[in-house]
Scaffold this motif. Sequence first.
Motif, PDB file in Angstrom:
ATOM      1  N   GLY A   1       0.783  -1.220   0.000  1.00  0.00           N
ATOM      2  CA  GLY A   1       0.000   0.000   0.000  1.00  0.00           C
ATOM      3  C   GLY A   1       0.817   1.274   0.000  1.00  0.00           C
ATOM      4  N   ASN A   2       2.123   1.127  -0.104  1.00  0.00           N
ATOM      5  CA  ASN A   2       2.954   2.331  -0.233  1.00  0.00           C
ATOM      6  C   ASN A   2       4.331   1.918  -0.740  1.00  0.00           C
ATOM      7  N   GLY A   3       5.059   2.911  -1.249  1.00  0.00           N
ATOM      8  CA  GLY A   3       6.434   2.605  -1.619  1.00  0.00           C
ATOM      9  C   GLY A   3       6.749   2.785  -3.088  1.00  0.00           C
ATOM     10  N   ARG A   4       5.716   3.018  -3.898  1.00  0.00           N
ATOM     11  CA  ARG A   4       6.004   3.147  -5.336  1.00  0.00           C
ATOM     12  C   ARG A   4       7.018   4.262  -5.593  1.00  0.00           C
ATOM     13  N   GLN A   5       6.880   5.350  -4.825  1.00  0.00           N
ATOM     14  CA  GLN A   5       7.749   6.503  -5.064  1.00  0.00           C
ATOM     15  C   GLN A   5       9.197   6.189  -4.677  1.00  0.00           C
ATOM     16  N   ARG A   6       9.406   5.148  -3.888  1.00  0.00           N
ATOM     17  CA  ARG A   6      10.756   4.814  -3.421  1.00  0.00           C
ATOM     18  C   ARG A   6      11.502   3.873  -4.367  1.00  0.00           C
ATOM     19  N   ILE A   7      10.840   3.422  -5.390  1.00  0.00           N
ATOM     20  CA  ILE A   7      11.453   2.405  -6.253  1.00  0.00           C
ATOM     21  C   ILE A   7      12.752   2.874  -6.893  1.00  0.00           C
ATOM     22  N   PRO A   8      12.792   4.048  -7.521  1.00  0.00           N
ATOM     23  CA  PRO A   8      14.065   4.470  -8.134  1.00  0.00           C
ATOM     24  C   PRO A   8      15.192   4.571  -7.103  1.00  0.00           C
ATOM     25  N   GLU A   9      14.842   5.094  -5.924  1.00  0.00           N
ATOM     26  CA  GLU A   9      15.845   5.256  -4.854  1.00  0.00           C
ATOM     27  C   GLU A   9      16.367   3.901  -4.387  1.00  0.00           C
ATOM     28  N   LEU A  10      15.442   2.935  -4.265  1.00  0.00           N
ATOM     29  CA  LEU A  10      15.840   1.609  -3.804  1.00  0.00           C
ATOM     30  C   LEU A  10      16.692   0.889  -4.842  1.00  0.00           C
ATOM     31  N   LEU A  11      16.317   1.040  -6.096  1.00  0.00           N
ATOM     32  CA  LEU A  11      17.098   0.402  -7.156  1.00  0.00           C
ATOM     33  C   LEU A  11      18.521   0.962  -7.146  1.00  0.00           C
ATOM     34  N   GLU A  12      18.610   2.264  -6.891  1.00  0.00           N
ATOM     35  CA  GLU A  12      19.925   2.912  -6.792  1.00  0.00           C
ATOM     36  C   GLU A  12      20.689   2.368  -5.592  1.00  0.00           C
ATOM     37  N   PHE A  13      19.980   2.224  -4.475  1.00  0.00           N
ATOM     38  CA  PHE A  13      20.584   1.766  -3.220  1.00  0.00           C
ATOM     39  C   PHE A  13      21.200   0.377  -3.376  1.00  0.00           C
ATOM     40  N   VAL A  14      20.486  -0.498  -4.122  1.00  0.00           N
ATOM     41  CA  VAL A  14      21.003  -1.864  -4.275  1.00  0.00           C
ATOM     42  C   VAL A  14      21.817  -2.026  -5.556  1.00  0.00           C
ATOM     43  N   GLY A  15      22.015  -0.917  -6.265  1.00  0.00           N
ATOM     44  CA  GLY A  15      22.887  -0.954  -7.447  1.00  0.00           C
ATOM     45  C   GLY A  15      22.283  -1.665  -8.639  1.00  0.00           C
ATOM     46  N   LEU A  16      20.964  -1.558  -8.821  1.00  0.00           N
ATOM     47  CA  LEU A  16      20.321  -2.266  -9.932  1.00  0.00           C
ATOM     48  C   LEU A  16      19.545  -1.323 -10.857  1.00  0.00           C
ATOM     49  N   SER A  17      19.835  -0.046 -10.784  1.00  0.00           N
ATOM     50  CA  SER A  17      19.102   0.915 -11.624  1.00  0.00           C
ATOM     51  C   SER A  17      19.236   0.585 -13.103  1.00  0.00           C
TER      52      SER A  17
END
Lengths: 300, 506
Positions: free
Chosen positions: A103-119
Motif C-alpha cells: 500500500g505504499n512505496g512506489r515513489q521509493r522504487i528508483p531510490e531503492l534500485l539505486e541503493f542496491v545498485g540495480l538501476s
Amino acid sequence: MIETFELTKKFGEFTAVDRVSISVKGGEILGVVGPNGAGKSTLVKMLCTILAPTSGTATIMGLDIAKDSQKVRSIVGYLPEEPRVYDYMTAEEFLTFFADVYGNGRQRIPELLEFVGLSEHAKRKIGEYSKGMKHRISLARALIHDPPVLILDEPTMGLDPASSRDVRERVKEMRKGGKTILVCTHYMDEADFLCDKLAVINKGRIAAIGKPEELKAKVAKQRYLTVVIKEDALMRKLADEIGGEIDGRRIIVRVKGLNSTVAKVHSASKKLNATILSVKTLEPSLDDVFVAVTKGGRWV
Amino acid sequence: MGLGTMVWWGLRTIVSDRRFLLSIAVGMLISLMTIPLLMNAVSSFKEGNLLSALPISAGMVKIAVVGDHPIVSELEKNSMVEVVSTDEATAMSLLDEGKVHGVFIVNSSGGSFIGRGIPLSNLAESAVKDAVDKFLRKDVKSSFNLKSDLGLEGLLRSLLAPFLMLTPLFIWSLPVIQSIAYERDNKVVEVLFATPASRFEILASKILTNLIFAMVLGALWMYLVQFFGLNFSNPFGVYIVLSSMALLIITMNALVSSIASNPNEATLASSISSTIIITMFFSIAILKVFPATEIAAKLSPATYIAEQVSGESTPFPFNLMLVIYIITATAFLLTLSAFSTEAFAFSIKPGLVQLYEGMLEILKSKRKAAFAMGFVAFSVTMPVELVAIGLVFFIIGPSVFILLLSLTVIEELLKAVAIYVLKPKKVKEGAILGGLIGLAFGVSESLLLAPIIDIMVLVRVVPILIHSVSSGIVGVGYAKKQFILALLIAITLHMAYNMYLVWQYR
C-alpha cells in the motif's frame, strides 16, 4: 524494537525454539548465530508471523505478533534465506507489485534500485539476474515499504565475497537510519562486523547473549598459550611434559597462572633441547565463542 | 487493497503470457470449426436409438420372435436390433444359451417379451423392452424414438452443447495451478505470507483472477458459438451455470495444487480432477437420453445447458447451483486450510492430518470443523457413488437392494472417515461431532435431490435426521473404542430407513 519472552515453537514432539527471550532496541543490530538446525529460521518466521508460536510472547514496536499479526507484517521487512522472486517479472514490476501489496512505496522504487545498485537492470527480467543481483533485489523488496524493523535471514548466504561485503555495507547504512535490525547468520565474521549484540542459539535455546566483546571475555576466562618449536620430532615429548595438546604445528597448553605456565614451558624446552620459536596467549575469536558455546567445554 | 491489487497483478500476468493466450485462441478457433462438422454428423444419424449411429452397435441386441406381429418390422428398422424368427422351443433354447437377449412371443393378447439379464446389454435390453411394452400398450408414436417430441437430431444437438461449453474449462482453469504450484515451488509464497495480505486474501485473489479470466472467455465463447448454430433460450442462465462450473473447477484445481508436491504433479492431478468433474456431470446429463433415467439427469447442471439449446422451458436449477457452491466453498476451505498449515509456510506439501489442523486454525472450533467435514464427506461421496452405481449395474444388474446397500455403505464410511480425523475423546463429544457431520451431509444431500424427489419439506427433514443420528452413533462408537461396531449399526439403521422408503414408495 523487538522483544520476545519465552518464545517457543514445537512441531509435534520436537522443540525447534525453546523459551527464547531476546530484546533489540531501535537503531540496534542483533545477530542471531547458531549452527544449522538451531532454530534461527523458525524464530525468524515466528517474528514475521509466518508461523504461530506454540507458547510465549513477542512484540515488535509494541505490537503483539499473535494478536496484531497484520499490523506487525506491515512494519516488518523480511529478507528470507534465499531470494524469493518472480523470475518472469522485471525488477521494476517486482518492486511495484510489492509496493502495491503493502500500500505504499512506489515513489521509493528508483531510490531503492539505486541503493542496491540495480538501476541499470531495472527493465530486465529477474530470471536473467545473477544470484547476487537476486539477493539485492530481494533486499530492495524487503525495504519497499520503509519498514522500521528489518529481519534478515542469512543475508549473504551463497554470495561471493564482493557481493557479501556489498550487502553488509548496505545493512550497516540502514542501521544509521534508526532501523531495528535482526540478522540471522552462521558467518561469525559477518556477525562481528555488523552486530551490536549477539545471541547464540543452539538446539532451539539461547546459549549465550551479549556484545561480541562480552562473549569473548566470557569464553576467554579460560586462557591458553600456544607454543611453537623448531623441532617437530620433539613436539609430542614437550606436549606431554607441559600437559598440552598438539594442534597442527603448535602446542596448546591451558594456563593456570600465566607466569608459572610460561616458566614451565621454558623449563621443559630446555630439558628437551627444543628451540622455542614463539609463545603466545590465545585470544578467542567469535568462531571460538560459537564453538565453545554450542559444543560446550573448551573453546579450543 | 491487498485483494484488488493481487487480482489486478494476477490478470496482468495472465494477459502478458502471449503463448498461453495464443494457445487458447487457437483452441477456441479449432473448436468453433468443429461445431458444424459435429452438427452435420448429428443430422446424418438415423432416427432410432442413439446407439444405432455407432457401427459397433449393429446387431448389439438380438431378439428371437415367435409368430408374426407388426413389431417385427419395427424391430427390423432399427440397425441395433437383430431379429431371429423361429419357433418357441428354439427361441427359449437360444435364450437359455445366451444367444439372444430376449424372446418376443406373439399371442392372443398381443405379445409378451421375455428378457434375460446379460451384462453389457442391460441398457439396450431395457430400452428394447420398454419400447416393446409401449408398443403393446400403443401409447407411443414410434417404438424407438427416445424423445419423440424432440426428435433425435434436436436431442443430440442439445447434448453437444454442454460438451462444447464445459470442455474448454479444462484450459481456462489452468492459471490458478501455475500460480499456486509455482509460488510454492520457488518459495515466493513465504514473502507473500510476510506481507499484510492475509492468507484468505492471497488465496481468494488467485481464484478470483482465474475466475474473471474464465468468465471473460466464457462470455466470448457463448457469443461465438451462436454463429455456429448453438443458441440458448436463456443465455444469462447458461452463463451463470458455466461461470459456476468454472468456479468449481478453479477451486478444485487450487486445492489440488496446494497439496501436490510440485508443479508437474499439480498440473497432472488438476487435469484428473477436472476430468472427473466434467465427465461426472456430462455422464449424468447423458441419462436424459433414456426415458427410464431422464429424471436423474436433473442432477447435472449440464442438463440445464442442454435444455436451453433444445428450447425447452425449464426453471433455473437453483438447488443444484447451491450444491455446487457448497462443494466449491468446501474446496475453498480445504485449500485455505492447506495455506494455513505450517508445512505450507515452509513450502512443503501438507499432509491430510495437517490439512485438518489448518482447518482448525481457521475455524477455531472443533464443532465448526465437524460441520465443514460433513460437507467435505458429501463432496467426495458424489463421484464415488456414481462409480458405484455404474459398477453395480455392470456387474450385478439393476438390483435395488444391492444398489442401496452400496450407496449406504459409501456414505457411512466417508462420514466415518471424517469422525476418524476429528478423533473425539468423550462420548458426548463424539455424539455432537458425529451429529454435526451428519447434519451437513444430510442438508447437502437434500438440496441435491430436491429437484428429483418431489416430496414435502417436512419429510426431507427425516433423511437429515437419519444422517445425523447414524454419524452420531459412529462418533460415540469412536469415543468408546468400538468404531467398527458403531459403523455397522449406523449402516444398518441407514439401510433400514432406505428400505422403508422403497417399500413406502414402490
